[in-house]
Scaffold this motif. Structure first.
Motif, PDB file in Angstrom:
ATOM      1  N   TYR A   1       8.276   5.427  -8.556  1.00 44.60           N
ATOM      2  CA  TYR A   1       8.923   6.552  -9.602  1.00 44.60           C
ATOM      3  C   TYR A   1      10.024   7.018  -8.293  1.00 44.60           C
ATOM      4  O   TYR A   1      11.151   8.057  -8.460  1.00 44.60           O
ATOM      5  N   LEU A   2       9.458   7.301  -6.969  1.00 42.63           N
ATOM      6  CA  LEU A   2       9.967   8.017  -6.313  1.00 42.63           C
ATOM      7  C   LEU A   2      11.658   7.569  -5.752  1.00 42.63           C
ATOM      8  O   LEU A   2      12.701   8.083  -5.581  1.00 42.63           O
ATOM      9  N   ALA A   3      11.621   6.448  -5.951  1.00 44.09           N
ATOM     10  CA  ALA A   3      12.704   5.044  -5.137  1.00 44.09           C
ATOM     11  C   ALA A   3      13.445   5.240  -6.386  1.00 44.09           C
ATOM     12  O   ALA A   3      14.669   4.977  -6.489  1.00 44.09           O
ATOM     13  N   THR A   4      13.405   5.424  -7.723  1.00 48.73           N
ATOM     14  CA  THR A   4      13.987   5.422  -9.174  1.00 48.73           C
ATOM     15  C   THR A   4      14.741   6.974  -8.784  1.00 48.73           C
ATOM     16  O   THR A   4      15.872   6.580  -9.503  1.00 48.73           O
ATOM     17  N   LYS A   5      14.133   7.646  -8.366  1.00 47.14           N
ATOM     18  CA  LYS A   5      15.495   8.668  -8.480  1.00 47.14           C
ATOM     19  C   LYS A   5      16.173   9.147  -6.820  1.00 47.14           C
ATOM     20  O   LYS A   5      17.195   9.294  -6.990  1.00 47.14           O
ATOM     21  N   LEU A   6      15.914   8.170  -6.151  1.00 43.58           N
ATOM     22  CA  LEU A   6      16.918   7.472  -5.053  1.00 43.58           C
ATOM     23  C   LEU A   6      17.848   6.487  -5.443  1.00 43.58           C
ATOM     24  O   LEU A   6      18.682   6.149  -5.121  1.00 43.58           O
ATOM     25  N   PHE A   7      16.992   5.646  -5.460  1.00 46.04           N
ATOM     26  CA  PHE A   7      18.235   4.534  -5.955  1.00 46.04           C
ATOM     27  C   PHE A   7      18.109   3.734  -7.076  1.00 46.04           C
ATOM     28  O   PHE A   7      18.657   2.658  -7.964  1.00 46.04           O
ATOM     29  N   GLY A   8      17.800   4.101  -8.430  1.00 46.08           N
ATOM     30  CA  GLY A   8      18.074   3.394  -9.359  1.00 46.08           C
ATOM     31  C   GLY A   8      16.152   2.567  -9.742  1.00 46.08           C
ATOM     32  O   GLY A   8      15.758   1.795  -9.058  1.00 46.08           O
ATOM     33  N   PRO A   9      16.285   2.218 -10.972  1.00 46.30           N
ATOM     34  CA  PRO A   9      15.084   1.705 -11.810  1.00 46.30           C
ATOM     35  C   PRO A   9      14.925   0.037 -11.188  1.00 46.30           C
ATOM     36  O   PRO A   9      14.011  -0.225 -11.164  1.00 46.30           O
ATOM     37  N   VAL A  10      16.173  -0.333 -11.194  1.00 48.89           N
ATOM     38  CA  VAL A  10      15.624  -2.083 -10.499  1.00 48.89           C
ATOM     39  C   VAL A  10      15.599  -2.108  -9.051  1.00 48.89           C
ATOM     40  O   VAL A  10      14.882  -2.719  -9.070  1.00 48.89           O
ATOM     41  N   ALA A  11      16.066  -1.575  -8.154  1.00 52.16           N
ATOM     42  CA  ALA A  11      15.886  -1.686  -6.893  1.00 52.16           C
ATOM     43  C   ALA A  11      14.446  -0.865  -6.970  1.00 52.16           C
ATOM     44  O   ALA A  11      14.043  -1.198  -5.830  1.00 52.16           O
ATOM     45  N   ALA A  12      14.293   0.643  -7.307  1.00 55.86           N
ATOM     46  CA  ALA A  12      12.905   0.855  -7.157  1.00 55.86           C
ATOM     47  C   ALA A  12      11.603  -0.384  -7.491  1.00 55.86           C
ATOM     48  O   ALA A  12      11.472  -0.539  -6.543  1.00 55.86           O
ATOM     49  N   TYR A  13      12.243  -1.305  -8.920  1.00 54.97           N
ATOM     50  CA  TYR A  13      10.603  -1.939  -8.983  1.00 54.97           C
ATOM     51  C   TYR A  13      11.162  -3.459  -7.696  1.00 54.97           C
ATOM     52  O   TYR A  13       9.504  -3.338  -7.607  1.00 54.97           O
ATOM     53  N   ASN A  14      12.000  -3.942  -7.746  1.00 60.59           N
ATOM     54  CA  ASN A  14      12.103  -4.983  -6.441  1.00 60.59           C
ATOM     55  C   ASN A  14      11.325  -4.344  -5.647  1.00 60.59           C
ATOM     56  O   ASN A  14      11.265  -5.462  -5.041  1.00 60.59           O
ATOM     57  N   LEU A  15      11.723  -2.629  -5.075  1.00 65.09           N
ATOM     58  CA  LEU A  15      11.408  -2.882  -4.280  1.00 65.09           C
ATOM     59  C   LEU A  15       9.791  -2.245  -3.865  1.00 65.09           C
ATOM     60  O   LEU A  15       8.833  -2.758  -2.746  1.00 65.09           O
ATOM     61  N   ALA A  16       9.294  -2.243  -5.233  1.00 68.62           N
ATOM     62  CA  ALA A  16       8.082  -2.042  -5.485  1.00 68.62           C
ATOM     63  C   ALA A  16       7.017  -3.451  -5.048  1.00 68.62           C
ATOM     64  O   ALA A  16       5.856  -3.892  -4.800  1.00 68.62           O
ATOM     65  N   THR A  17       8.114  -4.442  -6.167  1.00 65.44           N
ATOM     66  CA  THR A  17       7.277  -5.734  -5.983  1.00 65.44           C
ATOM     67  C   THR A  17       7.374  -6.536  -4.809  1.00 65.44           C
ATOM     68  O   THR A  17       6.246  -7.082  -3.869  1.00 65.44           O
ATOM     69  N   LEU A  18       8.487  -6.488  -3.699  1.00 60.90           N
ATOM     70  CA  LEU A  18       8.686  -6.425  -2.552  1.00 60.90           C
ATOM     71  C   LEU A  18       7.664  -6.075  -1.389  1.00 60.90           C
ATOM     72  O   LEU A  18       7.038  -6.660  -1.061  1.00 60.90           O
ATOM     73  N   ALA A  19       7.617  -5.050  -1.431  1.00 62.35           N
ATOM     74  CA  ALA A  19       6.488  -4.584  -0.521  1.00 62.35           C
ATOM     75  C   ALA A  19       4.943  -4.738  -1.191  1.00 62.35           C
ATOM     76  O   ALA A  19       4.127  -4.223   0.289  1.00 62.35           O
ATOM     77  N   GLY A  20       5.048  -5.192  -2.399  1.00 64.35           N
ATOM     78  CA  GLY A  20       3.446  -5.476  -2.697  1.00 64.35           C
ATOM     79  C   GLY A  20       2.991  -7.117  -1.894  1.00 64.35           C
ATOM     80  O   GLY A  20       2.022  -7.264  -1.577  1.00 64.35           O
ATOM     81  N   TYR A  21       4.238  -7.527  -1.880  1.00 64.65           N
ATOM     82  CA  TYR A  21       4.180  -8.960  -1.311  1.00 64.65           C
ATOM     83  C   TYR A  21       4.588  -8.414   0.220  1.00 64.65           C
ATOM     84  O   TYR A  21       3.104  -9.587   1.238  1.00 64.65           O
ATOM     85  N   ILE A  22       5.089  -8.200   0.879  1.00 63.23           N
ATOM     86  CA  ILE A  22       5.128  -8.000   2.628  1.00 63.23           C
ATOM     87  C   ILE A  22       3.354  -6.959   2.997  1.00 63.23           C
ATOM     88  O   ILE A  22       2.836  -8.011   3.802  1.00 63.23           O
TER      89      ILE A  22
END
Length: 177
Positions: free
Chosen positions: A24-45
């Motif tokens: 949610y915080l990343a959505t405010k900074l980078f937008g919803p698509v980037a935030a979703y990709n960040l959350a998913t990628l963070a899950g894998y890493i």
């Protein structure tokens, strides 16, 4: 919306807060698509890193631990849940097992606290993971207690299960807030 502030009951929001509030915080900074990709990628890493730490703690070589981390990241269940970013955050389950092994090797209040924190993290990642965590703690503590002398078995079982139930109680109280 953020996990806090929705119009519906708070229990569901609390169960998603660990992966989705940073998103949610990343959505405010980078937008919803980037935030979703960040959350998913963070899950894998983070899942791979937690599995690496668990296997190293168990005494495996670096190459074996790296292989375990890679396999944990790329196994099909993980990729099949990619549309739900919270379900890619399996690191909480690996950290729970790490905390349980540590508590079984050398029981202490700090290690039982880590079991409780790992259980809490499971609840705050997904309700499914929270339920699995409580069952895992009970089963692991029971199995480990069966291999120990009675004077060490009871504190291990009672400490681990109490920590998991306390963490579950905190989530239950927070869900009614």
């Amino acid at each position: 919306g953020a996990p806090f502030g929705w119009d519906e009951g708070n229990g569901l929001n609390i169960q998603w807060s660990l992966p989705y509030y940073p998103a949610y915080l990343a959505t405010k900074l980078f937008g919803p698509v980037a935030a979703y990709n960040l959350a998913t990628l963070a899950g894998y890493i983070l899942s791979g890193a937690a599995m690496y730490a668990l296997t190293r703690y168990l005494g495996c070589a670096r190459l074996v631990a790296a292989w375990a981390a890679l396999v944990f990241i790329i196994f099909p269940w993980h990729f099949a849940r990619a549309e739900h970013a919270s379900l890619t955050h399996l690191e909480v389950l690996a950290l729970l097992v790490l905390a349980l092994v540590a508590a079984a090797r050398r029981p202490s209040w700090i290690r039982f606290g880590l079991v409780g924190l790992a259980t809490l993290a499971c609840w705050l990642t997904s309700g499914y993971f929270g339920g699995m965590a409580v069952i895992t703690v009970i089963a692991f503590a029971f199995g480990a207690a069966m291999t120990l002398p009675a004077r060490r078995a009871l504190p291990l079982f009672a400490g681990s299960v109490s920590a998991a139930l306390l963490a579950s109680g905190l989530v239950a109280i927070g869900s009614y807030a």
